[in-house]
Design a protein around this motif. Structure first.
Motif, PDB file in Angstrom:
ATOM      1  N   GLN A  45       0.818  -1.220   0.000  1.00 38.67           N
ATOM      2  CA  GLN A  45       0.000   0.000   0.000  1.00 38.67           C
ATOM      3  C   GLN A  45       0.850   1.269   0.000  1.00 38.67           C
ATOM      4  O   GLN A  45       0.505   2.246  -0.641  1.00 38.67           O
ATOM      5  N   ASN A  46       1.961   1.284   0.698  1.00 44.11           N
ATOM      6  CA  ASN A  46       2.808   2.470   0.789  1.00 44.11           C
ATOM      7  C   ASN A  46       4.105   2.347   0.007  1.00 44.11           C
ATOM      8  O   ASN A  46       5.050   3.092   0.267  1.00 44.11           O
ATOM      9  N   ALA A  47       4.165   1.422  -0.945  1.00 43.91           N
ATOM     10  CA  ALA A  47       5.385   1.217  -1.723  1.00 43.91           C
ATOM     11  C   ALA A  47       5.702   2.462  -2.549  1.00 43.91           C
ATOM     12  O   ALA A  47       4.808   3.099  -3.105  1.00 43.91           O
ATOM     13  N   SER A  48       6.968   2.796  -2.601  1.00 49.44           N
ATOM     14  CA  SER A  48       7.408   3.895  -3.461  1.00 49.44           C
ATOM     15  C   SER A  48       8.873   3.695  -3.804  1.00 49.44           C
ATOM     16  O   SER A  48       9.640   3.121  -3.032  1.00 49.44           O
ATOM     17  N   ASN A  49       9.225   4.141  -4.977  1.00 45.16           N
ATOM     18  CA  ASN A  49      10.617   4.090  -5.404  1.00 45.16           C
ATOM     19  C   ASN A  49      11.356   5.296  -4.837  1.00 45.16           C
ATOM     20  O   ASN A  49      10.799   6.387  -4.737  1.00 45.16           O
ATOM     21  N   THR A  50      12.602   5.069  -4.460  1.00 43.48           N
ATOM     22  CA  THR A  50      13.461   6.144  -3.959  1.00 43.48           C
ATOM     23  C   THR A  50      14.808   5.998  -4.652  1.00 43.48           C
ATOM     24  O   THR A  50      15.073   4.980  -5.296  1.00 43.48           O
ATOM     25  N   PRO A  51      15.684   6.990  -4.547  1.00 43.43           N
ATOM     26  CA  PRO A  51      17.010   6.848  -5.146  1.00 43.43           C
ATOM     27  C   PRO A  51      17.767   5.620  -4.625  1.00 43.43           C
ATOM     28  O   PRO A  51      18.501   4.973  -5.377  1.00 43.43           O
ATOM     29  N   SER A  52      17.567   5.261  -3.362  1.00 46.59           N
ATOM     30  CA  SER A  52      18.280   4.100  -2.825  1.00 46.59           C
ATOM     31  C   SER A  52      17.561   2.775  -3.111  1.00 46.59           C
ATOM     32  O   SER A  52      18.179   1.716  -3.057  1.00 46.59           O
ATOM     33  N   THR A  55      13.706   0.161  -7.529  1.00 48.82           N
ATOM     34  CA  THR A  55      12.924  -0.893  -8.181  1.00 48.82           C
ATOM     35  C   THR A  55      11.893  -1.534  -7.261  1.00 48.82           C
ATOM     36  O   THR A  55      11.507  -2.684  -7.447  1.00 48.82           O
ATOM     37  N   VAL A  56      11.433  -0.804  -6.252  1.00 52.54           N
ATOM     38  CA  VAL A  56      10.398  -1.341  -5.366  1.00 52.54           C
ATOM     39  C   VAL A  56       9.114  -1.572  -6.162  1.00 52.54           C
ATOM     40  O   VAL A  56       8.467  -2.607  -6.040  1.00 52.54           O
ATOM     41  N   ALA A  57       8.732  -0.617  -6.970  1.00 48.37           N
ATOM     42  CA  ALA A  57       7.521  -0.728  -7.796  1.00 48.37           C
ATOM     43  C   ALA A  57       7.918  -0.533  -9.254  1.00 48.37           C
ATOM     44  O   ALA A  57       8.213   0.583  -9.680  1.00 48.37           O
ATOM     45  N   VAL A  58       7.971  -1.641  -9.990  1.00 43.97           N
ATOM     46  CA  VAL A  58       8.302  -1.591 -11.416  1.00 43.97           C
ATOM     47  C   VAL A  58       7.246  -2.370 -12.189  1.00 43.97           C
ATOM     48  O   VAL A  58       6.720  -3.368 -11.685  1.00 43.97           O
ATOM     49  N   PRO A  59       6.916  -1.928 -13.398  1.00 39.33           N
ATOM     50  CA  PRO A  59       5.903  -2.653 -14.174  1.00 39.33           C
ATOM     51  C   PRO A  59       6.429  -4.015 -14.629  1.00 39.33           C
ATOM     52  O   PRO A  59       7.607  -4.167 -14.943  1.00 39.33           O
ATOM     53  N   LYS A  60       5.528  -4.980 -14.642  1.00 37.20           N
ATOM     54  CA  LYS A  60       5.833  -6.318 -15.150  1.00 37.20           C
ATOM     55  C   LYS A  60       4.867  -6.601 -16.293  1.00 37.20           C
ATOM     56  O   LYS A  60       3.668  -6.320 -16.186  1.00 37.20           O
ATOM     57  N   THR A  61       5.387  -7.163 -17.375  1.00 34.49           N
ATOM     58  CA  THR A  61       4.570  -7.456 -18.549  1.00 34.49           C
ATOM     59  C   THR A  61       4.353  -8.953 -18.680  1.00 34.49           C
ATOM     60  O   THR A  61       5.279  -9.736 -18.486  1.00 34.49           O
ATOM     61  N   SER A  62       3.121  -9.335 -18.994  1.00 31.70           N
ATOM     62  CA  SER A  62       2.794 -10.736 -19.253  1.00 31.70           C
ATOM     63  C   SER A  62       1.663 -10.783 -20.272  1.00 31.70           C
ATOM     64  O   SER A  62       1.175  -9.751 -20.716  1.00 31.70           O
TER      65      SER A  62
END
Length: 87
Positions: A45-52, A55-62
């Motif tokens: 729910q609170n995931a976010s990408n940061t400089p460190s 890749t916490v939240a990256v799109p995946k294709t299928s």
């Protein structure tokens, strides 16, 4: 497609703000190819990408099975973009 006509793409965006997956039924008013592709961006729910942690939240294709009527299981806390080729 007949000569001189190109196939078009139909895009469907689905957001699930709940923690659990949700089944969604689609009934399209046009014909589509039997395979579609989906890009899903999901995380906690609170995931976010940061400089460190970029890749916490990256799109995946299928891919998925598509038809004029089909169901899709939308993951919790996600944005899905379904791409369908029209016929």
């Amino acid at each position: 497609a007949p000569i001189g006509q190109s196939k078009a793409e139909a895009l469907i965006q689905v957001v699930n703000t709940a923690a659990s997956a949700s089944e969604v039924e689609f009934r399209l008013p046009f014909r589509v190819s039997s395979r579609g592709s989906v890009q899903v961006l999901s995380g906690s729910q609170n995931a976010s990408n940061t400089p460190s942690t970029p890749t916490v939240a990256v799109p995946k294709t299928s891919s998925f099975r598509a038809a004029e009527s089909f169901s899709y299981s939308v993951p919790g806390f996600s944005l899905s973009v379904l791409t369908l080729q029209t016929e």
